[in-house]
Design a protein around this motif. Sequence first.
Motif, PDB file in Angstrom:
ATOM      1  N   VAL A 107       0.908  -1.249  -0.061  1.00 34.34           N
ATOM      2  CA  VAL A 107       0.112   0.055   0.029  1.00 34.34           C
ATOM      3  C   VAL A 107       0.767   1.102  -0.014  1.00 34.34           C
ATOM      4  N   ALA A 108       1.946   1.102   0.694  1.00 37.70           N
ATOM      5  CA  ALA A 108       2.839   2.535   0.693  1.00 37.70           C
ATOM      6  C   ALA A 108       3.357   2.536  -0.584  1.00 37.70           C
ATOM      7  N   GLN A 109       3.701   1.587  -1.135  1.00 39.79           N
ATOM      8  CA  GLN A 109       4.423   1.596  -2.449  1.00 39.79           C
ATOM      9  C   GLN A 109       3.423   2.329  -3.563  1.00 39.79           C
ATOM     10  N   VAL A 110       2.225   1.883  -3.355  1.00 38.35           N
ATOM     11  CA  VAL A 110       1.125   2.289  -4.322  1.00 38.35           C
ATOM     12  C   VAL A 110       1.074   3.996  -4.205  1.00 38.35           C
ATOM     13  N   LEU A 111       0.850   4.376  -2.811  1.00 38.39           N
ATOM     14  CA  LEU A 111       0.814   5.799  -2.393  1.00 38.39           C
ATOM     15  C   LEU A 111       2.183   6.632  -3.043  1.00 38.39           C
ATOM     16  N   ARG A 112       3.314   5.885  -2.696  1.00 38.99           N
ATOM     17  CA  ARG A 112       4.502   6.736  -3.128  1.00 38.99           C
ATOM     18  C   ARG A 112       4.669   6.888  -4.622  1.00 38.99           C
ATOM     19  N   GLU A 113       4.173   6.004  -5.455  1.00 42.16           N
ATOM     20  CA  GLU A 113       4.317   6.136  -6.999  1.00 42.16           C
ATOM     21  C   GLU A 113       3.278   6.722  -7.512  1.00 42.16           C
ATOM     22  N   HIS A 114       2.168   7.167  -6.675  1.00 42.48           N
ATOM     23  CA  HIS A 114       1.220   7.961  -7.493  1.00 42.48           C
ATOM     24  C   HIS A 114       1.330   9.203  -7.309  1.00 42.48           C
ATOM     25  N   ASP A 115       1.054  10.120  -8.444  1.00 39.12           N
ATOM     26  CA  ASP A 115       1.204  11.436  -8.438  1.00 39.12           C
ATOM     27  C   ASP A 115       0.039  12.037  -8.013  1.00 39.12           C
ATOM     28  N   LEU A 133      -5.085   9.556  -3.583  1.00 37.76           N
ATOM     29  CA  LEU A 133      -5.934   8.313  -4.058  1.00 37.76           C
ATOM     30  C   LEU A 133      -7.122   8.182  -2.801  1.00 37.76           C
ATOM     31  N   SER A 134      -8.223   7.743  -3.290  1.00 38.90           N
ATOM     32  CA  SER A 134      -9.168   7.332  -2.495  1.00 38.90           C
ATOM     33  C   SER A 134      -8.983   5.717  -2.011  1.00 38.90           C
ATOM     34  N   ALA A 135      -9.608   5.239  -0.902  1.00 41.77           N
ATOM     35  CA  ALA A 135      -9.540   3.850  -0.767  1.00 41.77           C
ATOM     36  C   ALA A 135      -9.645   2.975  -1.807  1.00 41.77           C
ATOM     37  N   ALA A 136     -10.939   3.191  -2.439  1.00 41.83           N
ATOM     38  CA  ALA A 136     -11.276   2.517  -3.655  1.00 41.83           C
ATOM     39  C   ALA A 136     -10.140   2.470  -4.712  1.00 41.83           C
ATOM     40  N   GLU A 137      -9.598   3.279  -5.010  1.00 43.59           N
ATOM     41  CA  GLU A 137      -8.651   3.757  -6.300  1.00 43.59           C
ATOM     42  C   GLU A 137      -7.281   2.854  -5.607  1.00 43.59           C
ATOM     43  N   CYS A 138      -6.925   3.095  -4.279  1.00 44.87           N
ATOM     44  CA  CYS A 138      -5.878   2.452  -3.918  1.00 44.87           C
ATOM     45  C   CYS A 138      -5.889   0.878  -3.760  1.00 44.87           C
ATOM     46  N   ALA A 139      -7.116   0.423  -3.268  1.00 47.98           N
ATOM     47  CA  ALA A 139      -7.372  -1.078  -3.302  1.00 47.98           C
ATOM     48  C   ALA A 139      -7.421  -1.582  -4.740  1.00 47.98           C
ATOM     49  N   SER A 168      -9.128  -5.533  -1.260  1.00 57.39           N
ATOM     50  CA  SER A 168     -10.423  -5.224  -1.039  1.00 57.39           C
ATOM     51  C   SER A 168     -10.426  -3.832  -0.473  1.00 57.39           C
ATOM     52  N   ARG A 169     -11.453  -2.825  -0.827  1.00 58.53           N
ATOM     53  CA  ARG A 169     -11.629  -1.690  -0.158  1.00 58.53           C
ATOM     54  C   ARG A 169     -11.452  -1.450   1.359  1.00 58.53           C
ATOM     55  N   VAL A 170     -12.164  -2.385   1.946  1.00 62.21           N
ATOM     56  CA  VAL A 170     -12.048  -2.491   3.413  1.00 62.21           C
ATOM     57  C   VAL A 170     -10.640  -2.521   3.936  1.00 62.21           C
ATOM     58  N   SER A 171      -9.945  -3.529   3.292  1.00 56.99           N
ATOM     59  CA  SER A 171      -8.478  -3.783   3.659  1.00 56.99           C
ATOM     60  C   SER A 171      -7.644  -2.434   3.368  1.00 56.99           C
ATOM     61  N   ALA A 172      -7.931  -1.873   2.355  1.00 57.96           N
ATOM     62  CA  ALA A 172      -6.900  -0.783   1.886  1.00 57.96           C
ATOM     63  C   ALA A 172      -7.204   0.443   2.749  1.00 57.96           C
ATOM     64  N   ARG A 224     -21.547  11.295   1.860  1.00 52.75           N
ATOM     65  CA  ARG A 224     -20.480  11.613   2.965  1.00 52.75           C
ATOM     66  C   ARG A 224     -19.270  11.987   2.050  1.00 52.75           C
ATOM     67  N   PRO A 225     -18.329  12.899   2.434  1.00 49.64           N
ATOM     68  CA  PRO A 225     -17.483  13.550   1.869  1.00 49.64           C
ATOM     69  C   PRO A 225     -16.431  12.240   1.627  1.00 49.64           C
ATOM     70  N   GLU A 226     -15.572  12.236   0.660  1.00 51.95           N
ATOM     71  CA  GLU A 226     -14.776  11.293   0.174  1.00 51.95           C
ATOM     72  C   GLU A 226     -13.214  11.518   0.810  1.00 51.95           C
ATOM     73  N   ARG A 227     -12.637  10.562   1.454  1.00 52.61           N
ATOM     74  CA  ARG A 227     -11.474  10.546   2.133  1.00 52.61           C
ATOM     75  C   ARG A 227     -10.295  10.280   0.937  1.00 52.61           C
ATOM     76  N   ARG A 228      -9.393  11.541   0.819  1.00 55.17           N
ATOM     77  CA  ARG A 228      -8.399  11.204  -0.300  1.00 55.17           C
ATOM     78  C   ARG A 228      -6.945  11.193   0.528  1.00 55.17           C
ATOM     79  N   TYR A 229      -6.284  10.111   0.250  1.00 55.77           N
ATOM     80  CA  TYR A 229      -4.898  10.035   0.971  1.00 55.77           C
ATOM     81  C   TYR A 229      -3.843  10.268  -0.289  1.00 55.77           C
TER      82      TYR A 229
END
Length: 225
Positions: free
Chosen positions: A164-172, A175-181, A187-191, A215-220
């Motif tokens: 998960v850390a690698q996905v975030l680091r490499e994304h410009d 991301l939402s939890a669904a996009e990261c998942a 799964s979205r819940v796991s992410a 509800r507002p979307e959480r972006r990471y």
Amino acid sequence: MRVLVVDDDFMVAKVHSGYVRGIPDCEVVGVAHTGADAITLAAELRPDLVLLDVYLPDMSGLDVLRRLRTGEPADPFVLLITAADDAATVAAALHGGATHYLVKPFESRALRAQVDRVRQLRGQLAGLDRAGGGELTQNAIDRIFGGRDGPMPKGLTRPTAELVAQVLREHDGDLSAAECAELARLSRVSARRYLEHFVAGGTVTVRLRYGGTGRPERRYRWAGT
């Protein structure tokens, strides 16, 4: 935990103070609406933690941060709470010694996670003082500085956290939890669990994106090293 709240908006300061009062064993010892008042109250009240806005009427909160974080053991922990989400401000906060950085608006549980993190750090540092300043193992130092050798929360694993850390680091961008998942093939819940773990640890920032309904979307976004 004695907390000083600093925000130029009276209503926002009231909301943040309410969040603090909802955290066990925390009290708001003062509220400031300008940088000058923040510096004065910090010197008078000696809070354990300062919730500091960046946009103040008389000076930047980053200047206040530099005045509060002098390198002395008695300096308060400082949590930046602001609408500023640009890379330059985040970098300045990091280099200035901020413990973490929350982008407005945020949920009360996000603040509680960071307050709990400060509480843990204070306990670790107090333990060092009681130990008399003897030599430390690298693992102990890593835990204090947020290293990776501490135990993972129940149900989370180190390899998946690294993924998960690698996905975030490499994304410009964020991301939402669904996009990261989807990118990590989880799964979205796991992410979401891993993302919130990183938020609590200070290596990921989160902001809320409001749409038309619901509800507002959480972006990471990755903010660690």
